[in-house]
Design a protein around this motif. Structure first.
Motif, PDB file in Angstrom:
ATOM      1  N   GLN A   1       0.823  -1.205   0.000  1.00 39.34           N
ATOM      2  CA  GLN A   1       0.000   0.000   0.000  1.00 39.34           C
ATOM      3  C   GLN A   1       0.858   1.256   0.000  1.00 39.34           C
ATOM      4  N   MET A   2       2.043   1.183   0.613  1.00 37.21           N
ATOM      5  CA  MET A   2       2.906   2.362   0.682  1.00 37.21           C
ATOM      6  C   MET A   2       3.432   2.780  -0.688  1.00 37.21           C
ATOM      7  N   LEU A   3       3.239   1.926  -1.696  1.00 37.64           N
ATOM      8  CA  LEU A   3       3.581   2.333  -3.059  1.00 37.64           C
ATOM      9  C   LEU A   3       2.697   3.475  -3.538  1.00 37.64           C
ATOM     10  N   SER A   4       1.650   3.774  -2.787  1.00 38.50           N
ATOM     11  CA  SER A   4       0.780   4.894  -3.152  1.00 38.50           C
ATOM     12  C   SER A   4       1.571   6.191  -3.247  1.00 38.50           C
ATOM     13  N   THR A   5       2.611   6.343  -2.408  1.00 45.68           N
ATOM     14  CA  THR A   5       3.419   7.556  -2.465  1.00 45.68           C
ATOM     15  C   THR A   5       4.128   7.684  -3.811  1.00 45.68           C
ATOM     16  N   VAL A   6       4.459   6.538  -4.417  1.00 47.74           N
ATOM     17  CA  VAL A   6       5.081   6.559  -5.741  1.00 47.74           C
ATOM     18  C   VAL A   6       4.094   7.099  -6.774  1.00 47.74           C
ATOM     19  N   PHE A   7       2.856   6.613  -6.723  1.00 47.97           N
ATOM     20  CA  PHE A   7       1.843   7.075  -7.672  1.00 47.97           C
ATOM     21  C   PHE A   7       1.524   8.564  -7.459  1.00 47.97           C
ATOM     22  N   VAL A   8       1.492   8.997  -6.206  1.00 47.96           N
ATOM     23  CA  VAL A   8       1.273  10.416  -5.926  1.00 47.96           C
ATOM     24  C   VAL A   8       2.403  11.245  -6.524  1.00 47.96           C
ATOM     25  N   MET A   9       3.640  10.792  -6.322  1.00 50.21           N
ATOM     26  CA  MET A   9       4.785  11.526  -6.839  1.00 50.21           C
ATOM     27  C   MET A   9       4.766  11.590  -8.365  1.00 50.21           C
ATOM     28  N   LEU A  10       4.482  10.453  -9.004  1.00 53.26           N
ATOM     29  CA  LEU A  10       4.451  10.431 -10.465  1.00 53.26           C
ATOM     30  C   LEU A  10       3.352  11.353 -11.002  1.00 53.26           C
ATOM     31  N   PHE A  11       2.201  11.347 -10.351  1.00 52.59           N
ATOM     32  CA  PHE A  11       1.101  12.202 -10.797  1.00 52.59           C
ATOM     33  C   PHE A  11       1.478  13.681 -10.673  1.00 52.59           C
TER      34      PHE A  11
END
Length: 274
Positions: A125-135
């Motif tokens: 779930q902490m991969l969400s920070t990656v998606f936030v950063m990419l967005f």
């Protein structure tokens, strides 16, 4: 000169206030994330010892959290409900997206636990920070900064290690667990970004916005569990056989601490920090 000194003092006071708010936001986000981890442990216990379904757990946790959110909201900020109700259709659409993302997040997290374990589900779930950063990089039309790029590499490396246990030729983590874990991460990114991008937190406050989002989650999960029951897959016998401790873990640990308190703190932290 006195006026300049007063302006300087005001600026320093404003800077100090922003710093305090930033630190409070970090503390809230950390506490909320920690309690979400507690909810994962509670869910794993319920799945392994009582045999309830992830959808039932999602329906109960969202129902209980909604009751608490709206209980506090009605008692302290009832006027916010009228403001939200009278808001334009575009704003209501953002609330719908926010709530559906919350629903999928909770269900996908439970499904990931069912296929793997609470620790693995939380790390994925902490991969969400990656998606936030990419967005944010795409929207801002800039590449990740040096420390962000290092974090991106570390996050993907951790995911590969979890999925393969170091043997790149073998997928140790069940494919279904990996799918639900990644879906969970994407939905976390959506429910973090949506209210800020749409101005829901700024306009209504994080608590009121989260309350409405949780109501949408409650409706979605209730409908989904009713469909599951109609299909004979809701494990009602497992629910009927739950003892007092099981209900305590479900209501107290998973629903109250792991959902109401967790989401309230985490999204308040996001509202403060970004």
């Amino acid at each position: 000169m006195a006026k300049t000194d007063a302006q300087l003092a005001d600026g320093q006071a404003a800077t100090a206030a922003r710093r305090r708010m930033f630190l409070v936001g970090i503390a809230c986000a950390l506490a909320g994330a920690g309690l979400w981890g507690v909810s994962g442990a509670c869910a794993q216990h319920l799945f392994s010892h009582y045999g309830i379904t992830p959808m039932f757990a999602t329906a109960v946790r969202s129902l209980v959290a909604t009751l608490f959110f709206f209980g506090v909201l009605v008692a302290r900020r009832r006027y916010m409900l009228e403001l939200i109700w009278k808001s334009e259709p575009r704003v209501k659409l953002f609330f719908l997206v926010f709530g559906v993302a919350l629903f999928i997040d909770q269900f996908a997290y439970s499904m990931t636990i069912a296929f793997t374990n609470a620790g693995t589900a939380t790390v994925l779930q902490m991969l969400s920070t990656v998606f936030v950063m990419l967005f944010t990089c795409v929207m801002g039309r800039h590449l990740p900064k040096g420390n962000e790029f290092v974090g991106l590499i570390c996050a993907f490396a951790a995911t590969v290690l979890i999925a393969t246990q170091g043997d790149l030729g073998t997928l140790v983590l069940p494919a279904a667990g990996l799918f639900w874990g990644l879906l969970n991460a994407v939905c976390v990114a959506i429910y973090v970004l949506t209210p800020r991008a749409a101005g829901l937190f700024d306009r209504f406050g994080s608590f009121a916005a989260t309350s409405v989002g949780m109501l949408v989650t409650c409706v979605c999960s209730g409908i989904a569990y009713a469909i599951q029951l109609a299909m004979g897959a809701g494990a009602p016998e497992a629910v009927a056989s739950m003892d007092a401790f099981g209900w305590l873990v479900l209501i107290g640990g998973l629903a109250f601490l792991g959902t109401f308190v967790s989401f309230g703190l985490y999204l308040r932290g996001v509202a403060f920090v970004g």
